[in-house]
Design a protein around this motif. Structure first.
Motif, short mmCIF file in Angstrom:
data_model
loop_
_atom_site.label_atom_id
_atom_site.label_comp_id
_atom_site.label_asym_id
_atom_site.label_seq_id
_atom_site.Cartn_x
_atom_site.Cartn_y
_atom_site.Cartn_z
N LYS A 13 -20.76 46.03 -3.57
CA LYS A 13 -19.74 45.09 -4.02
C LYS A 13 -20.33 43.70 -4.22
N VAL A 30 -15.06 46.61 -15.23
CA VAL A 30 -14.81 47.35 -13.99
C VAL A 30 -13.47 48.07 -14.10
N THR A 32 -10.65 50.61 -12.01
CA THR A 32 -10.21 51.02 -10.68
C THR A 32 -9.19 52.15 -10.82
N TYR A 179 -14.89 51.33 -9.65
CA TYR A 179 -14.76 50.79 -8.30
C TYR A 179 -13.64 51.47 -7.52
N CYS A 200 -19.10 51.83 -7.52
CA CYS A 200 -19.09 50.76 -6.53
C CYS A 200 -17.87 50.93 -5.62
N GLY A 201 -18.03 50.52 -4.38
CA GLY A 201 -16.89 50.58 -3.46
C GLY A 201 -17.10 51.62 -2.39
#
Length: 265
Positions: A13, A30, A32, A179, A200-201
């Motif tokens: 992150k 990005v 989500t 993410y 990511c995450g």
């Protein structure tokens, strides 16, 4: 295995925020799993910039996966391919079509059933769930789905839009970061494979779509399951369908549990 393993690098992150701080020139988008997480990540990035003593910065391109897919489709509408693209139905139009499909089915709450059918249609495509043997509810949904598919011929809905966008040439970011996807549906995996992508995450967990049926003992209140990919988890017995769905999603979002004592649950 119904899910192709996505071979992409892992990004911390902190490193993501450093790259986003470079602004639009970095070409990073990005995505989500949902709107709430997108808003939370935007807030965290703003805090990161404030800690670096900045008073102004370029807004980061952070948005829910579904919104990004729709943005790609809208970009394609302004290209030479626009005439060949199907019309994207709104959520309200999808619901109206499902209600038309359910007319004459004798349902007590057709509007609620239409919403549930729309959700099930989305899950079917996200998890690549094929036709199979099932109870009366499954057979009814399969029949309704066929009618809905005919009604939407020449159009596209949210459930099938990622597959359409994957097939057409769209403007791609230099890097697409996924993410917060702890569990990645096959449809999302396949979409990301068309991009230079990084994860990511929280740790990402992928699993094939599973369907588990069990004979429940009336004297027992908890059913336990063990799967090599998911570990051991328990599902509490409940006669409340809404609670059952919430429990299933909280414990194992990629597992469908069917209680054969309650075929409609």
């Amino acid at each position: 295995d119904s899910v192709a393993k996505l071979q992409v690098p892992m990004l911390s992150k902190q490193d993501l925020f450093k790259q986003l701080a470079a602004g639009h020139a970095a070409g990073i988008t990005v995505v989500t799993p949902n709107k709430r997480l997108a808003q939370s990540l935007v807030s965290d990035f703003d805090s990161f910039q404030l800690k670096n003593n900045l008073s102004a910065w370029e807004a980061a391109a952070i948005l829910p996966f579904a919104a990004y897919v729709e943005r790609c489709y809208e970009d394609a509408l302004y290209s030479e391919r626009a005439a060949q693209l199907p019309l994207l139905l709104s959520a309200a139009q999808e619901l109206a079509l499902w209600e038309q499909v359910l007319e004459g089915a004798g349902l007590l709450a057709p509007a609620q059933a239409a919403a549930q059918c729309r959700e099930a249609w989305g899950l079917k495509h996200a998890w690549r769930i094929g036709a199979g043997a099932g109870n009366e509810d499954c057979l009814a949904f399969s029949r309704w789905s066929g009618i809905y598919e005919k009604k939407t011929a020449g159009d596209i809905d949210a459930a099938r839009l990622p597959d359409l966008v994957s097939r057409i040439a769209v403007k791609k970011p230099k890097l697409l970061v996924a993410y917060g996807f702890e569990v990645v549906a096959p449809q999302v995996e396949e979409f990301l494979e068309g991009f230079k992508a990084e994860i990511c995450g929280p740790g990402k967990k992928t699993s094939k779509s599973l369907r588990a049926s069990f004979q429940s003992a009336r004297e027992e209140n908890v059913q336990s399951f063990t799967d090599p990919a998911l570990g051991c988890f328990e599902v509490e017995r409940t006669t409340d369908n809404t609670t059952a769905i919430d429990l299933a999603r909280a414990l194992a979002p990629d597992v469908i549990v069917v209680d054969v004592d309650r075929p409609a649950s």
